[in-house]
Design a protein around this motif. Structure first.
Motif, short mmCIF file in Angstrom:
data_model
loop_
_atom_site.label_atom_id
_atom_site.label_comp_id
_atom_site.label_asym_id
_atom_site.label_seq_id
_atom_site.Cartn_x
_atom_site.Cartn_y
_atom_site.Cartn_z
N PHE A 182 -3.90 -17.68 -4.23
CA PHE A 182 -3.88 -16.24 -4.53
C PHE A 182 -2.62 -15.56 -3.97
CE2 PHE A 182 -6.24 -16.84 -0.58
CZ PHE A 182 -5.64 -15.94 0.28
N VAL A 183 -2.27 -14.47 -4.62
CA VAL A 183 -1.14 -13.65 -4.18
C VAL A 183 -1.69 -12.53 -3.30
CG1 VAL A 183 0.56 -11.98 -5.04
CG2 VAL A 183 0.25 -14.16 -6.21
N ILE A 184 -0.94 -12.14 -2.27
CA ILE A 184 -1.38 -11.04 -1.41
C ILE A 184 -0.60 -9.78 -1.78
CG2 ILE A 184 -1.58 -10.19 0.97
CD1 ILE A 184 -1.79 -13.16 1.85
N GLU A 185 -1.35 -8.72 -2.07
CA GLU A 185 -0.75 -7.42 -2.41
C GLU A 185 -1.16 -6.43 -1.31
OE1 GLU A 185 -2.53 -5.43 -5.84
OE2 GLU A 185 -0.58 -4.67 -6.44
N VAL A 186 -0.21 -5.64 -0.82
CA VAL A 186 -0.54 -4.61 0.17
C VAL A 186 -0.28 -3.26 -0.48
CG1 VAL A 186 0.12 -3.59 2.40
CG2 VAL A 186 -0.15 -6.07 2.20
N ASP A 187 -1.22 -2.33 -0.28
CA ASP A 187 -1.22 -1.07 -1.01
C ASP A 187 -1.55 0.11 -0.09
OD1 ASP A 187 -1.49 0.95 -2.90
OD2 ASP A 187 -3.36 0.16 -3.75
N ALA A 201 3.70 -9.98 7.29
CA ALA A 201 2.30 -10.42 7.30
C ALA A 201 2.00 -11.38 6.14
CB ALA A 201 1.37 -9.22 7.24
N GLY A 202 2.97 -11.57 5.25
CA GLY A 202 2.78 -12.55 4.18
C GLY A 202 2.51 -11.96 2.80
N ALA A 203 2.69 -10.64 2.64
CA ALA A 203 2.45 -10.01 1.33
C ALA A 203 3.55 -10.39 0.34
CB ALA A 203 2.41 -8.50 1.49
N GLN A 204 3.14 -10.69 -0.89
CA GLN A 204 4.13 -10.97 -1.95
C GLN A 204 4.36 -9.78 -2.86
OE1 GLN A 204 1.55 -13.49 -1.92
NE2 GLN A 204 2.79 -14.90 -0.75
N ILE A 205 3.34 -8.91 -2.98
CA ILE A 205 3.50 -7.73 -3.83
C ILE A 205 3.26 -6.49 -2.98
CG2 ILE A 205 2.73 -6.49 -5.90
CD1 ILE A 205 1.70 -9.09 -7.05
N LEU A 206 4.23 -5.61 -2.97
CA LEU A 206 4.10 -4.35 -2.24
C LEU A 206 3.98 -3.22 -3.25
CD1 LEU A 206 6.80 -4.81 0.56
CD2 LEU A 206 4.42 -5.52 0.54
N VAL A 207 2.92 -2.44 -3.09
CA VAL A 207 2.69 -1.29 -3.96
C VAL A 207 3.35 -0.07 -3.32
CG1 VAL A 207 0.92 0.24 -4.94
CG2 VAL A 207 0.47 -2.23 -4.69
N ALA A 208 4.01 0.73 -4.12
CA ALA A 208 4.57 1.97 -3.57
C ALA A 208 4.54 3.07 -4.62
CB ALA A 208 6.00 1.75 -3.09
N GLY A 209 3.88 4.15 -4.29
CA GLY A 209 3.81 5.30 -5.17
C GLY A 209 4.85 6.34 -4.78
N THR A 210 4.52 7.10 -3.74
CA THR A 210 5.38 8.18 -3.26
C THR A 210 6.79 7.71 -2.93
OG1 THR A 210 3.35 8.98 -2.22
CG2 THR A 210 5.38 10.11 -1.63
N ALA A 211 6.89 6.54 -2.29
CA ALA A 211 8.20 6.08 -1.82
C ALA A 211 9.13 5.70 -2.98
CB ALA A 211 8.03 4.89 -0.88
N VAL A 212 8.57 5.53 -4.18
CA VAL A 212 9.43 5.26 -5.34
C VAL A 212 9.57 6.54 -6.17
CG1 VAL A 212 9.69 3.99 -7.51
CG2 VAL A 212 8.94 2.78 -5.43
N PHE A 213 8.44 7.03 -6.70
CA PHE A 213 8.49 8.17 -7.62
C PHE A 213 8.84 9.48 -6.92
CE2 PHE A 213 5.81 5.23 -10.15
CZ PHE A 213 6.55 5.24 -11.33
N GLY A 214 8.72 9.50 -5.60
CA GLY A 214 9.05 10.72 -4.86
C GLY A 214 10.52 10.82 -4.49
N THR A 215 11.33 9.84 -4.90
CA THR A 215 12.76 9.91 -4.60
C THR A 215 13.54 10.15 -5.89
OG1 THR A 215 13.14 7.56 -5.03
CG2 THR A 215 12.51 8.16 -2.79
N ASP A 216 14.85 10.33 -5.77
CA ASP A 216 15.61 10.40 -7.02
C ASP A 216 16.45 9.15 -7.23
OD1 ASP A 216 17.41 11.01 -5.08
OD2 ASP A 216 17.59 13.15 -5.63
N ASP A 217 16.19 8.12 -6.42
CA ASP A 217 16.89 6.85 -6.61
C ASP A 217 15.85 5.71 -6.61
OD1 ASP A 217 18.51 4.60 -6.55
OD2 ASP A 217 19.30 4.96 -4.52
N TYR A 218 15.25 5.49 -7.78
CA TYR A 218 14.17 4.49 -7.86
C TYR A 218 14.69 3.09 -7.51
CZ TYR A 218 11.50 8.04 -10.51
OH TYR A 218 10.84 9.17 -10.92
N ALA A 219 15.88 2.77 -7.97
CA ALA A 219 16.41 1.42 -7.71
C ALA A 219 16.65 1.22 -6.22
CB ALA A 219 17.71 1.20 -8.50
N GLY A 220 17.21 2.23 -5.57
CA GLY A 220 17.47 2.15 -4.13
C GLY A 220 16.16 2.01 -3.35
N ALA A 221 15.15 2.77 -3.78
CA ALA A 221 13.85 2.72 -3.10
C ALA A 221 13.22 1.34 -3.26
CB ALA A 221 12.93 3.79 -3.66
#
Ligand code: DX5
Ligand code: ZN
Length: 227
Positions: A182-187, A201-221
């Motif tokens: 299984f893959v570990i996702e942290v949200d 801690a070993g997570a392979q998928i990181l979820v991010a809402g505010t930290a991506v959509f709340g900025t004006d540089d999605y690629a940088g975030a």
């Protein structure tokens, strides 16, 4: 999705899944195109029913629309009381993986997993910050993804609960020990500063809402979260 997950595990690379909840829904098509162009690996779709959690978001109709607007694999995070009842609608809407909460399924976790797999969809189990890993341990050999919540589900923009990372670490150790896949996702509360703890801690998928959509540089975030 199968191969996308397998590749992810083998690559040892951290993937980023923007949570669409934080996007501007009045410009959804542009927002989805922008995160895809910015290097997002998956889209994380937060479904809340106002019953399992004290908030209501969207259902299968919106998932279906998102499916039409993006080529990224869709990880649907069901924060609903009766995941078995609605799984099929979310598969039909185009989800590539459906994760449901262990706390919602209770003793029926195995049946919900079977239900999702029988619909030819990948399946994951989510656990709240105060839910012990032991609740899902019997199913670690059957799941495609373990979703470790680092906030209490219900709202975007909350503070990262670092203590939850102990469970991600233990799950990652157990996986190595038992040969699980299984893959570990942290949200929850993931940003450039907190992402490191989840990665360590070993997570392979990181979820991010505010930290991506709340900025004006999605690629940088996304780059900063990926590390
Ligand atoms: C919380 C949701 C999260 C949330 C993440 O109930 O499951 O996916 O939208 O948002 P941020 O990154 O803002 O904490
Ligand atoms: Zn989520």
């Amino acid at each position: 999705m199968n191969s996308s997950f397998q590749r992810l595990i083998e690559s040892g690379r951290t993937a980023v899944a923007p949570s669409v909840l934080a996007a501007d829904f009045s410009r959804l098509e542009d927002e989805l195109a922008a995160v895809e162009a910015a290097g997002a690996d998956y889209l994380h779709l937060d479904v809340m029913d106002g019953h399992f959690v004290p908030n209501i978001t969207f259902g299968p109709m919106i998932v279906k629309s998102i499916r039409k607007l993006s080529r990224l694999p869709l990880i649907t995070h069901l924060m609903i009381s009766d995941p078995a009842k609605y799984a099929e609608e979310f598969v039909k809407a185009g989800s590539d993986l459906i994760s449901f909460h262990a706390e919602a399924a209770g003793p029926g976790q195995g049946e919900v997993l079977e239900r999702i797999h029988s619909l030819d969809c990948r399946a994951g189990i989510a656990i709240n910050p105060d839910t012990p890993l032991s609740l899902v341990e019997p199913f670690l050999g059957e799941i495609d993804l373990l979703l470790v919540m680092s906030v209490f589900p219900g709202f975007g923009g909350q503070k990262f609960i670092a203590e939850a990372m102990g469970k991600a670490r233990r799950a990652s150790d157990l996986r190595a020990e038992k040969g699980h896949r299984f893959v570990i996702e942290v949200d929850g509360g993931i940003n450039a500063a907190t992402a490191a703890a989840a990665r360590e801690a070993g997570a392979q998928i990181l979820v991010a809402g505010t930290a991506v959509f709340g900025t004006d540089d999605y690629a940088g975030a996304i780059r900063a979260i990926r590390g």
